[in-house]
Design a protein around this motif. Sequence first.
Motif, PDB file in Angstrom:
ATOM      1  N   ASN A 662       0.811  -1.218   0.000  1.00  0.00           N
ATOM      2  CA  ASN A 662       0.000   0.000   0.000  1.00  0.00           C
ATOM      3  C   ASN A 662       0.848   1.274   0.000  1.00  0.00           C
ATOM      4  O   ASN A 662       0.392   2.342   0.409  1.00  0.00           O
ATOM      5  CB  ASN A 662      -0.955  -0.020   1.198  1.00  0.00           C
ATOM      6  CG  ASN A 662      -1.949  -1.159   1.083  1.00  0.00           C
ATOM      7  OD1 ASN A 662      -2.763  -1.184   0.171  1.00  0.00           O
ATOM      8  ND2 ASN A 662      -1.868  -2.115   2.008  1.00  0.00           N
ATOM      9  N   GLN A 705      -2.115   0.499  -9.152  1.00  0.00           N
ATOM     10  CA  GLN A 705      -2.756   1.533  -8.332  1.00  0.00           C
ATOM     11  C   GLN A 705      -4.271   1.535  -8.534  1.00  0.00           C
ATOM     12  O   GLN A 705      -5.037   1.744  -7.582  1.00  0.00           O
ATOM     13  CB  GLN A 705      -2.167   2.911  -8.659  1.00  0.00           C
ATOM     14  CG  GLN A 705      -0.681   3.050  -8.329  1.00  0.00           C
ATOM     15  CD  GLN A 705      -0.400   3.005  -6.824  1.00  0.00           C
ATOM     16  OE1 GLN A 705      -1.251   2.669  -6.010  1.00  0.00           O
ATOM     17  NE2 GLN A 705       0.823   3.351  -6.455  1.00  0.00           N
ATOM     18  N   ARG A 708      -5.592  -1.229  -6.463  1.00  0.00           N
ATOM     19  CA  ARG A 708      -5.584  -0.877  -5.043  1.00  0.00           C
ATOM     20  C   ARG A 708      -6.761   0.021  -4.701  1.00  0.00           C
ATOM     21  O   ARG A 708      -7.448  -0.176  -3.686  1.00  0.00           O
ATOM     22  CB  ARG A 708      -4.267  -0.192  -4.672  1.00  0.00           C
ATOM     23  CG  ARG A 708      -4.161   0.183  -3.191  1.00  0.00           C
ATOM     24  CD  ARG A 708      -2.802   0.765  -2.859  1.00  0.00           C
ATOM     25  NE  ARG A 708      -2.566   2.038  -3.541  1.00  0.00           N
ATOM     26  CZ  ARG A 708      -2.981   3.210  -3.081  1.00  0.00           C
ATOM     27  NH1 ARG A 708      -3.683   3.284  -1.960  1.00  0.00           N
ATOM     28  NH2 ARG A 708      -2.714   4.324  -3.745  1.00  0.00           N
ATOM     29  N   HIS A 714      -9.435   0.983   0.006  1.00  0.00           N
ATOM     30  CA  HIS A 714      -8.303   1.264  -0.875  1.00  0.00           C
ATOM     31  C   HIS A 714      -7.019   0.627  -0.351  1.00  0.00           C
ATOM     32  O   HIS A 714      -5.926   1.197  -0.448  1.00  0.00           O
ATOM     33  CB  HIS A 714      -8.092   2.783  -1.035  1.00  0.00           C
ATOM     34  CG  HIS A 714      -9.323   3.524  -1.457  1.00  0.00           C
ATOM     35  ND1 HIS A 714     -10.130   3.087  -2.499  1.00  0.00           N
ATOM     36  CD2 HIS A 714      -9.904   4.665  -0.977  1.00  0.00           C
ATOM     37  CE1 HIS A 714     -11.140   3.932  -2.641  1.00  0.00           C
ATOM     38  NE2 HIS A 714     -11.042   4.879  -1.730  1.00  0.00           N
ATOM     39  N   MET A 715      -7.175  -0.582   0.210  1.00  0.00           N
ATOM     40  CA  MET A 715      -6.022  -1.280   0.784  1.00  0.00           C
ATOM     41  C   MET A 715      -5.932  -2.684   0.182  1.00  0.00           C
ATOM     42  O   MET A 715      -6.937  -3.390   0.064  1.00  0.00           O
ATOM     43  CB  MET A 715      -6.165  -1.394   2.305  1.00  0.00           C
ATOM     44  CG  MET A 715      -6.207  -0.078   3.046  1.00  0.00           C
ATOM     45  SD  MET A 715      -4.578   0.659   3.208  1.00  0.00           S
ATOM     46  CE  MET A 715      -3.859  -0.456   4.418  1.00  0.00           C
ATOM     47  N   THR A 717      -4.647  -6.284   0.961  1.00  0.00           N
ATOM     48  CA  THR A 717      -4.358  -6.951   2.234  1.00  0.00           C
ATOM     49  C   THR A 717      -3.303  -8.038   2.129  1.00  0.00           C
ATOM     50  O   THR A 717      -2.650  -8.351   3.114  1.00  0.00           O
ATOM     51  CB  THR A 717      -5.647  -7.563   2.816  1.00  0.00           C
ATOM     52  OG1 THR A 717      -6.187  -8.494   1.867  1.00  0.00           O
ATOM     53  CG2 THR A 717      -6.661  -6.488   3.115  1.00  0.00           C
ATOM     54  N   SER A 763       3.211  -7.818   2.480  1.00  0.00           N
ATOM     55  CA  SER A 763       1.837  -7.478   2.847  1.00  0.00           C
ATOM     56  C   SER A 763       1.797  -6.972   4.276  1.00  0.00           C
ATOM     57  O   SER A 763       2.710  -7.196   5.070  1.00  0.00           O
ATOM     58  CB  SER A 763       0.927  -8.696   2.705  1.00  0.00           C
ATOM     59  OG  SER A 763       1.388  -9.742   3.539  1.00  0.00           O
ATOM     60  N   GLU A 764       0.713  -6.272   4.603  1.00  0.00           N
ATOM     61  CA  GLU A 764       0.477  -5.894   5.984  1.00  0.00           C
ATOM     62  C   GLU A 764       0.069  -7.143   6.754  1.00  0.00           C
ATOM     63  O   GLU A 764      -0.578  -8.032   6.231  1.00  0.00           O
ATOM     64  CB  GLU A 764      -0.637  -4.843   6.051  1.00  0.00           C
ATOM     65  CG  GLU A 764      -0.457  -3.673   5.094  1.00  0.00           C
ATOM     66  CD  GLU A 764       0.807  -2.880   5.371  1.00  0.00           C
ATOM     67  OE1 GLU A 764       1.276  -2.905   6.521  1.00  0.00           O
ATOM     68  OE2 GLU A 764       1.325  -2.240   4.443  1.00  0.00           O
TER      69      GLU A 764
END
Length: 824
Positions: A662, A705, A708, A714-715, A717, A763-764
């Motif tokens: 992100n 983008q 995303r 707008h993330m 994962t 990734s987060e």
Amino acid sequence: MDGGIPYSQNYFKPMRVRIAPLWIAIALMLNPIARGMELFSSDATGSFTNLAGRLLESELNLREDAIQVYPANQYTPGVHRILQLAANIYDSTTNRFPLTNGIEVLQAPSVFRPIFRRNPGPVATNVFIAGYREVESLDFLATFLGQPTTPDAIVDLQIATNRARILPEGTPFQDDRSELMVAGIPVVMAARKGFPNFNKFEVQNSVTVARRLEFQRLSGGWMPIFQTNQVYTLTITNCFGAQAWNSYSNEFMRPVRMIVAGEIYLSLTNEFGEIQGPDGMPLSKVVNFLSSKNIDSWPGFVTDAPTSNPSFSVPLLTNALFLPTSEYLFGSNRFISETVPEQPNFFPVPRWFLSMTIQFRYLLLDQASGRILDAVNLSSSEEPVDVMKTMAANGPCVDYLSISRMPVAGSLWCTTRFPASAGADNPFLVTYGILNQLEVSMLPFRQFDQLWANYNSTPSADVRDSIDLFDRRLVGDLLDSTDPEDIYFSAPFNPTMTFYQQIFWEANDPLVHYTVEDLTDQLYLTNKIIFFQRSPFGFPYELTNRLSDHYQPWGGSSYFVSNPNQFNLGLKDAQITRSDDWNFPSGEPLSLSNLARIHRGTPWQTVYLKSQSVNLRDWKGWVGARNDSEAALTHPTNDWRLAGLFCLILNTNPPLSLLSLNDPDTNSWMAALDGITVLTNSDPPQFFTMHSNDPQVAAIVSGIQQQRLAQRDHMITQAGDVLSTPELSLSSPWLNPPFNGIWASGDEAFEIIPTEFLPRLRSESVGSLRTANDRWITEFTGYDHFAYAVEVSSNLTDWVAVTTNYPSLGQLRYSMDVARTGGP
């Protein structure tokens, strides 16, 4: 910790738990770890179950040691696909069983068998798969092929006494002969190139029904008819066979043995339940079969071969008589083999339902090495066939036979009563089928000649004379006759008709044939056929001489008209036109690029890293799924998550060097794409390296983008979600568009960018919370090569580290007692 942290700290207010990466503290202490090393243990069983368990949990929220098969059956084609993929991944890294075939060396597949256990009580109410073991002994053949009369018979879970034979929960693994197999639950075999495979099983039931109308009047002259009876006879025969195929062009020159075993359960019932057969027993039968065939050398398949092709082999072709021609007695609900006067029955309609359950097992054994090359364990209960409804299916049943057009034979079996307005089914009212039979018996119309020729069970030398005699006996000058043949007589036209019930199980991709759904085409074909005329290409022609209709690689079958999806990239890999075209990794280190070359367990596909999302209807038909939810579990885009998972497991790049999914900085994305290899689909194809300032790179970043921004909040994962970007694969700016909708390049051109790009992303962290056994369990995703601190807090301000964890297979867990934490 600030800048460079690869994923956000996840807070769960009720638990007050977070994780923090310890990369700054430990990065210099870590040594490089071999890619994929954590996936595998020292033996095949441990490696397979380790990987299968992680994939099942990630994809389907199941455990490989707790898959219920009774009373509810969790073993779906989606579950088998994951297990198949785990075996394929494991075998891609090994070369354990080399078999010399001429000048080539093939690698025999690893074979893993399920271990079944039941609840420990005296009544087996729950049966489940408690794990898997590699098959290491030919003792397995006895339990796998066992017939119902043998001590190690395969288990039919619908029979309580069979379920009770399964060992209770907690019993250690015994041995390959003592551990029983369950009908319909397959072993898991890795997909290896070069071996003949099971291809088709077909069963055909032949059902012949005849109806005779009998009339009786009192003797004494000019006495009317006082009794009319129906006499039904029924004949049922059964034939079935199996076929295997060497789908490769190379001859398989090693001696093999094919063994086929199984059971076909047939039963005939009606609205009263069981029907007695001529022997006085309920009309049901088990046809057991066990057959074997040795082949010293198996010819390969040549696309321009003649119709009869030695690459196909038939280890089983036989038949059985289920019900010899027998007369049905309505009064006693039984069939008899002799003809006896029936009690007055007026016009009842028989309600016969033919049920069939098939259990089929196939095994291919390499005789020199003793390795199992293929093993199939299928079971299916077919929908009962309504015999009389089927007989009338092709005829209008709302009126008499029409003489203005060609009469339809199905009209002779109509069960609608006259008049239809009478309402309830009344056996004292005649049916349209009987009225049509009388019409043919009494009217010498030319339109009825075909019915007389093809459907009369009591053929007469002269149709016109037969009609005249019947008319005289029924209403004419023979009403005063005292001749017994004129007092008790039959209609001259008594219809008989045969229909055939065919069930086909046939492979599309030869490497995908382990569940009934694998062998079922619901997109363009049907595997269940009812027909009334045996065609010149009927059974057993389909088993011996030609490709299956279901066989549809890239471009379709060369023998048949192609379907609209013959070049659908969402269904199958480009340019895999036959089995020879596969390029599976073998004995190679596991990497994302190799993962993309591994068969995914659905027809003609490797692990799917492309952007196209095939519609669920087409996918459901393609894989034979019985419902939308099952189709969704096997859908190709599920592999995007798989790719993200393997990025966590396999990636040895320091996480601080990876790009956050992100990150809003366009320049950072362009820099991350710098140096990636590109393969064009030009003629000839070319490899070259992309640079961050290439205009094509800007197009790819713009596409990412857009994807995303299309996501919730707008993330993005997980890393695999990036694969939905068309510019990374099918719409790559380095690819020429398809010509007339057909791509000339293979999958490598589409997936080379994703396999190199995903390892550069991070990734987060994703966290989840659940309870089990009075404990809170918090789970986080993370990189296997790095340590993470788990911190707890009572006020979300002051945090205390309670443990340091190392993720296993991309996941770490922390648990605490509910009572200690006070619950959420």
